[in-house]
Design an enzyme around this catalytic site. Structure first.
Site, short mmCIF file in Angstrom:
data_model
loop_
_atom_site.label_atom_id
_atom_site.label_comp_id
_atom_site.label_asym_id
_atom_site.label_seq_id
_atom_site.Cartn_x
_atom_site.Cartn_y
_atom_site.Cartn_z
N MET A 30 0.84 -1.20 0.00
CA MET A 30 0.00 0.00 0.00
C MET A 30 0.87 1.25 0.00
SD MET A 30 -3.43 -0.88 2.10
CE MET A 30 -2.79 -0.58 3.74
N HIS A 34 8.96 1.09 3.26
CA HIS A 34 10.05 1.10 4.25
C HIS A 34 10.87 -0.17 4.06
CE1 HIS A 34 7.48 -1.76 6.32
NE2 HIS A 34 6.52 -0.86 6.41
N GLU A 35 11.83 -0.35 4.94
CA GLU A 35 12.77 -1.46 4.80
C GLU A 35 12.05 -2.83 4.81
OE1 GLU A 35 16.03 -2.83 3.62
OE2 GLU A 35 15.89 -0.66 3.84
N HIS A 37 9.17 -3.52 3.35
CA HIS A 37 8.78 -3.73 1.94
C HIS A 37 10.02 -4.06 1.09
CE1 HIS A 37 5.56 -0.75 3.30
NE2 HIS A 37 4.85 -1.78 2.93
N GLY A 147 4.82 -10.32 3.95
CA GLY A 147 5.60 -10.25 5.19
C GLY A 147 4.91 -11.01 6.32
N LYS A 149 4.98 -10.06 9.18
CA LYS A 149 4.41 -8.98 9.99
C LYS A 149 2.88 -9.12 10.06
CE LYS A 149 3.88 -4.82 11.79
NZ LYS A 149 2.61 -4.40 11.21
N VAL A 176 10.93 -7.30 9.49
CA VAL A 176 12.05 -6.35 9.60
C VAL A 176 11.71 -5.35 10.70
CG1 VAL A 176 13.43 -4.62 8.40
CG2 VAL A 176 12.62 -6.65 7.18
N MET A 184 8.76 -2.63 11.68
CA MET A 184 8.52 -1.54 10.74
C MET A 184 7.09 -1.59 10.21
SD MET A 184 11.97 -0.91 8.66
CE MET A 184 13.49 -0.59 9.54
N SER A 186 4.12 1.17 8.00
CA SER A 186 3.80 2.51 7.48
C SER A 186 3.10 3.32 8.55
CB SER A 186 2.92 2.39 6.24
OG SER A 186 3.53 1.53 5.29
P1 AMP Z 1 1.45 -2.94 3.51
O1 AMP Z 1 2.02 -1.93 2.58
O2 AMP Z 1 1.47 -2.52 4.95
O3 AMP Z 1 0.14 -3.50 3.06
O4 AMP Z 1 2.45 -4.16 3.47
C1 AMP Z 1 2.80 -4.77 2.25
C2 AMP Z 1 3.56 -6.04 2.55
O5 AMP Z 1 4.73 -5.73 3.29
C3 AMP Z 1 2.75 -7.03 3.41
O6 AMP Z 1 2.97 -8.35 2.91
C4 AMP Z 1 3.34 -6.84 4.77
O7 AMP Z 1 3.24 -7.98 5.59
C5 AMP Z 1 4.79 -6.55 4.43
N1 AMP Z 1 5.43 -5.86 5.54
C6 AMP Z 1 5.01 -4.73 6.15
N2 AMP Z 1 5.84 -4.42 7.18
C7 AMP Z 1 6.79 -5.38 7.21
C8 AMP Z 1 7.92 -5.62 8.04
N3 AMP Z 1 8.24 -4.82 9.07
N4 AMP Z 1 8.68 -6.70 7.78
C9 AMP Z 1 8.35 -7.53 6.75
N5 AMP Z 1 7.32 -7.36 5.94
C10 AMP Z 1 6.53 -6.30 6.16
#
Ligand code: AMP
Length: 290
Positions: A30, A34-35, A37, A147, A149, A176, A184, A186
């Site tokens: 989305m 960050h690191e 992603h 992730g 996460k 991460v 981490m 957003s």
């Molecule tokens: P988002 O943009 O928050 O929807 O996340 C996109 C993808 O990045 C999802 O698969 C999340 O699980 C992954 N993600 C977000 N934060 C982290 C993190 N700290 N470590 C690893 N993967 C992450």
């Protein structure tokens, strides 16, 4: 790096990749990258070529009182970072490309999508699975990277891919963290002043459970009490659920078994955060990955 705005063009790119027998990897995001992603992108690049990153703040996965409007949007910085990483394609459609007028279909994974995050955020996983199913259909990835996460999300998407006979293989990457342990996210951008330090309570609660497990604790209720105590001790943190579940079924366990997740959710000020640890049996002992 090519920035793709339409589903038609993304589909064309996907078709070309298939014809050339190239292994397309997709990293759905989305934005506000960050690191965490970037770690998914790097893993994708190890296993795939070309790699596509989607950036789409999916309105369907936000509840009525949630943060869709104020969700951080940092498109130019995201593009610069992905360019530097040498990503091949960014798929960044406007909402109407994904949800044209009259759109009325949803993908729902029953059971798994109704507990924990699904209970706290009704409709959230319905929004996630629907958009991911569409992204898979549009980009036709051979592998897709998520992730840990969002452990429940990854489990649900794996179930969806299996149930719908999708070609995408789901790869789940480690969490991460910041140097002080905060996972981490957003949404960490929302944390103000002392909230940033208080937010480490989620990580510290998981770390406390890890130490207890290393000392031999196997009882879920005892471990949950240890985690809750860490969250309760932090002013400014309002704990949500604190659970230990089977990693496959996401049902509560009484004592640790083969593969479990310790899952925590909490509010830090007005910001809702989640975190987890993966607990895996190895012989007589359990390894805990936070
Ligand atoms: P988002 O943009 O928050 O929807 O996340 C996109 C993808 O990045 C999802 O698969 C999340 O699980 C992954 N993600 C977000 N934060 C982290 C993190 N700290 N470590 C690893 N993967 C992450």
């Amino acid at each position: 790096m090519e920035i793709i705005r339409t589903t038609a063009w993304m589909k064309q790119v996907a078709r070309d990749a298939r014809v050339k027998e190239r292994v397309l990897g997709l990293v759905p995001t989305m934005g506000a990258l960050h690191e965490g992603h970037f770690s998914l992108v790097r893993e994708a690049q190890k296993q795939c070529s070309p790699v596509a990153v989607s950036i789409f703040v999916n309105p369907a996965q936000f509840g009525p009182g949630e943060d869709f409007k104020k969700y951080p949007r940092t498109f130019d910085a995201d593009i610069a970072a992905l360019e530097k990483l040498r990503v091949d394609y960014v798929f960044a459609p406007p909402p109407e490309e994904i949800y044209p007028p009259g759109f009325r279909t949803a993908v729902i994974v029953e059971g798994l999508g109704e507990v924990l995050e699904g209970r706290v955020r009704p409709g959230h996983f319905r929004g996630v699975t629907t958009v991911v199913a569409k992204l898979f259909e549009i980009a036709q990835p051979r592998l897709a990277f998520f992730g840990r996460k969002d452990a429940q999300q990854a489990r649900i998407i794996r179930q969806m891919a299996a149930d719908l006979n999708l070609d995408a293989e789901i790869v789940v990457c480690p969490i991460v963290r910041e140097a002080d342990g905060l996972a981490m996210s957003s949404r960490n951008a929302y944390l103000k002043g002392s909230e940033r330090q208080a937010a480490t309570a989620l990580y510290r609660s998981l770390d406390a459970a890890r130490r207890e497990i290393a000392k031999g604790e196997r009882d879920a209720a005892s471990l949950i009490a240890v985690m809750r105590a860490v969250l309760d001790a932090e002013p400014g943190v309002t704990p949500g659920y604190v659970e230990i579940v089977d990693a496959d079924t996401f049902e509560h366990v009484v004592s640790l078994r083969k593969s479990c997740y310790a899952l925590v959710a909490a509010r830090v000020g007005a910001t809702r955060l989640i975190d987890n640890a993966l607990i895996e049996q190895e012989g007589e002992s359990f390894n805990v990955a936070v």
